[in-house]
Design a protein around this motif. Structure first.
Motif, short mmCIF file in Angstrom:
data_model
loop_
_atom_site.label_atom_id
_atom_site.label_comp_id
_atom_site.label_asym_id
_atom_site.label_seq_id
_atom_site.Cartn_x
_atom_site.Cartn_y
_atom_site.Cartn_z
N UNK A 159 55.11 47.89 38.18
CA UNK A 159 54.82 46.69 37.70
C UNK A 159 55.10 45.56 38.75
N UNK A 160 55.94 45.64 39.45
CA UNK A 160 56.15 44.41 40.58
C UNK A 160 55.42 44.81 41.82
N UNK A 161 55.07 46.08 42.02
CA UNK A 161 54.52 46.40 43.71
C UNK A 161 53.17 46.78 43.45
N UNK A 162 52.69 47.51 42.44
CA UNK A 162 51.33 48.09 42.35
C UNK A 162 50.21 47.57 41.47
N UNK A 163 50.72 46.59 40.37
CA UNK A 163 49.61 46.38 39.50
C UNK A 163 48.76 45.05 40.10
N UNK A 164 49.37 44.16 40.71
CA UNK A 164 48.68 43.05 41.17
C UNK A 164 48.46 43.22 42.80
N UNK A 165 47.44 43.26 43.42
CA UNK A 165 47.18 43.10 44.92
C UNK A 165 47.62 41.72 45.18
N UNK A 166 47.86 41.56 46.42
CA UNK A 166 48.24 40.16 47.04
C UNK A 166 47.17 39.29 46.81
N UNK A 167 45.85 39.72 46.95
CA UNK A 167 44.81 38.91 46.99
C UNK A 167 44.07 38.50 45.34
N UNK A 168 44.78 39.14 44.50
CA UNK A 168 44.38 38.96 43.08
C UNK A 168 44.13 37.68 42.84
N UNK A 169 45.02 36.91 43.19
CA UNK A 169 44.61 35.37 42.71
C UNK A 169 43.79 34.60 43.78
N UNK A 170 42.77 33.97 43.25
CA UNK A 170 41.64 33.73 44.04
C UNK A 170 41.91 32.27 44.62
N UNK A 171 41.74 32.31 45.93
CA UNK A 171 41.80 30.91 46.89
C UNK A 171 40.70 30.11 46.73
N UNK A 172 40.51 29.41 45.57
CA UNK A 172 39.25 28.59 45.17
C UNK A 172 38.48 29.37 44.39
N UNK A 173 37.26 28.82 44.35
CA UNK A 173 36.18 29.29 43.18
C UNK A 173 36.50 29.26 41.70
N UNK A 174 35.47 29.61 40.97
CA UNK A 174 35.51 29.48 39.57
C UNK A 174 36.54 30.18 38.77
N UNK A 175 37.18 31.24 39.39
CA UNK A 175 37.87 32.10 38.66
C UNK A 175 39.36 31.94 39.18
N UNK A 176 40.53 32.11 38.40
CA UNK A 176 41.80 32.08 38.86
C UNK A 176 42.02 33.49 39.63
N UNK A 177 41.75 34.82 39.13
CA UNK A 177 41.95 35.80 39.39
C UNK A 177 40.54 36.59 39.75
N UNK A 178 40.74 37.64 40.28
CA UNK A 178 39.59 38.65 40.64
C UNK A 178 40.33 39.72 39.73
N UNK A 179 39.68 40.04 38.58
CA UNK A 179 40.23 41.18 37.72
C UNK A 179 40.02 42.45 38.47
#
Length: 450
Positions: free
Chosen positions: A170-190
């Protein structure tokens, strides 16, 4: 020259490991329900460059002694006990560097919500969270949480191994570091968030982690069991190990064994920091310190000490001869506690009387009594002779024990070059190890193996 590290070892209660001493003049233990009490303590510890507040916790009561909870209740021996977690954000807000070690059991809380709770704390503290991994040993806790009895000791560690597999994913493998978008219309890249699809003998967790990556992702991992199975668990998982050894000979054996087993797991044996439980009573002179110690000892409650250690050992010590040696008997409780006073040191036999006298102030670890110079000498001797890295310091007086350490002992250790004069920057992991805030890539891969 190895520098010594200090953590404060305490609990969100009136009486942690010195039952009865809350009655001594000037003690403020009864202020435990006051947030100001905890804020002032945290600020004192940060002034003394402590690495962390190490918060113990239990989910049951000590009722093995006399088959009753009354001795514990009478002296407030770890009851009443409040949840430690809500204290952490408040103390973190009042400090900048101090770390916070939260004791949480793998036995009674599912890893999925627990992982979110830790990520939340790591975000709110800017990466100053540690987790002390324990497996609950009190029958009273098991009964109140719907179990007929406590799980077998070694099986608890088998479950803990899988629990760690789940939270690592959960902590290390579920979310990539770049999952949260730096700008743009979406908060995350699913597409950069993946379900962990874990299915094992104890846990089934198919989904994604509920929190975005925190500063450390995985908290600094403490482990507090020194039984044979506990040391194997520590060798695989722990970054810091907490022990409760009463003598240098026992301490040296435990340290050597932990470092050996850590190496056998493919890890650098020196990468694990080992802390022993210790209590310090200081005075301007040795005589003043001894007088203070004698006064404190006069408040120790024998029945409350026996209640705590009967519960920890799984034996009613009141049913055994008071002045005959305690013998080892395998129980399902905290085996390392019983081993310390029976089989750990073949040259030493402990009677129940000696255990009460030894453990009345501060628990299993030694009590160092003396002037700052005398106590600093003792600390240097322990570090040199046992290869440990620091001390989890229990208290005899709240907050006086910690104020004395900060005002009297820390300057003496700093003068000797044995103690830091400033904090390192960054997260708790960076402060402790001088590396990055997160696990190295190779270590992540090793931890994610199932």
């Amino acid at each position: 020259m190895k520098q010594v590290r200090f953590n404060a070892f305490l609990m969100n209660c009136i009486s942690h490991l010195s039952p009865g001493l809350w009655r001594a003049e000037g003690d403020r233990s009864r202020d435990y329900n006051d947030l100001g009490h905890w804020v002032r303590l945290a600020q004192t510890l940060e002034r003394g460059y402590f690495d962390a507040i190490f918060l113990a916790d239990i989910l049951g009561v000590y009722d093995t002694y006399q088959n009753s909870v009354e001795p514990s209740l009478r002296m407030a021996a770890q009851i009443p006990v409040n949840d430690p977690l809500p204290l952490i954000p408040v103390m973190a807000h009042a400090t900048e560097h101090l770390g916070f070690g939260l004791t949480a059991s793998v036995s009674f809380e599912h890893p999925f919500p627990f992982a979110r709770r830790i990520s939340t704390l790591d975000h709110l503290t800017k990466g100053r969270i540690a987790w002390n991994i324990v497996t609950s040993y009190l029958e009273s806790a098991a009964r109140n949480l719907g179990h007929d009895k406590i799980t077998d000791h070694d099986q608890r560690y088998d479950m803990a191994d899988e629990y760690l597999d789940v939270v690592y994913k959960l902590w290390e493998a579920s979310w990539h570091d770049d999952a949260v978008c730096d700008g743009g219309p979406n908060f995350v890249d699913a597409k950069r968030i993946a379900p962990i699809l874990h299915e094992g003998p104890y846990f089934k967790v198919p989904g994604v982690h509920l929190s975005e990556p925190s500063p450390q992702r995985t908290p600094v991992l403490f482990q507090a069991g020194s039984s044979g199975r506990g040391k194997r668990f520590a060798a695989r998982h722990a970054e810091c190990v907490f022990t409760g050894c009463p003598s240098k000979s026992v301490m040296r054996t435990v340290v050597t064994d932990i470092r050996r087993q850590t190496g056998e797991e493919g890890r650098d044996p020196r990468s694990v920091l080992i802390f022993n439980m210790q209590t310090i009573v200081l005075g301007a002179s040795d005589e003043e310190a001894q007088d203070k110690y004698a006064r404190l000892m006069s408040f120790v409650d024998r029945d409350a000490v026996l209640a705590i250690f009967s519960g920890a050992m799984g034996l009613d010590l009141g049913q055994l001869p008071y002045d005959e040696p305690l013998r080892y008997a395998k129980t399902q409780m905290a085996q390392s506690v019983l081993e310390v006073f029976t089989s750990a040191d073949p040259s030493k036999e402990w009677t129940i009387r000696e255990i009460v006298e030894w453990c009345g102030i501060g628990g299993r670890g030694p009590v160092f009594v003396g002037s700052p110079v005398t106590v600093a000498d003792m600390i240097e001797e322990w570090v040199q002779d046992t290869d440990l890295d620091g001390f989890n310091l229990s208290y005899a007086s709240m907050p006086g024990s910690y104020e004395d350490i900060v005002d009297l002992l820390v300057p003496e250790l700093q003068r000797r070059g044995r103690y830091k004069t400033e904090y390192e920057k960054g997260t708790l992991r960076e402060k402790l190890f001088g590396s990055g805030p997160r696990f190295e890539e190779a270590d992540i891969a090793r931890r994610l193996k199932t």
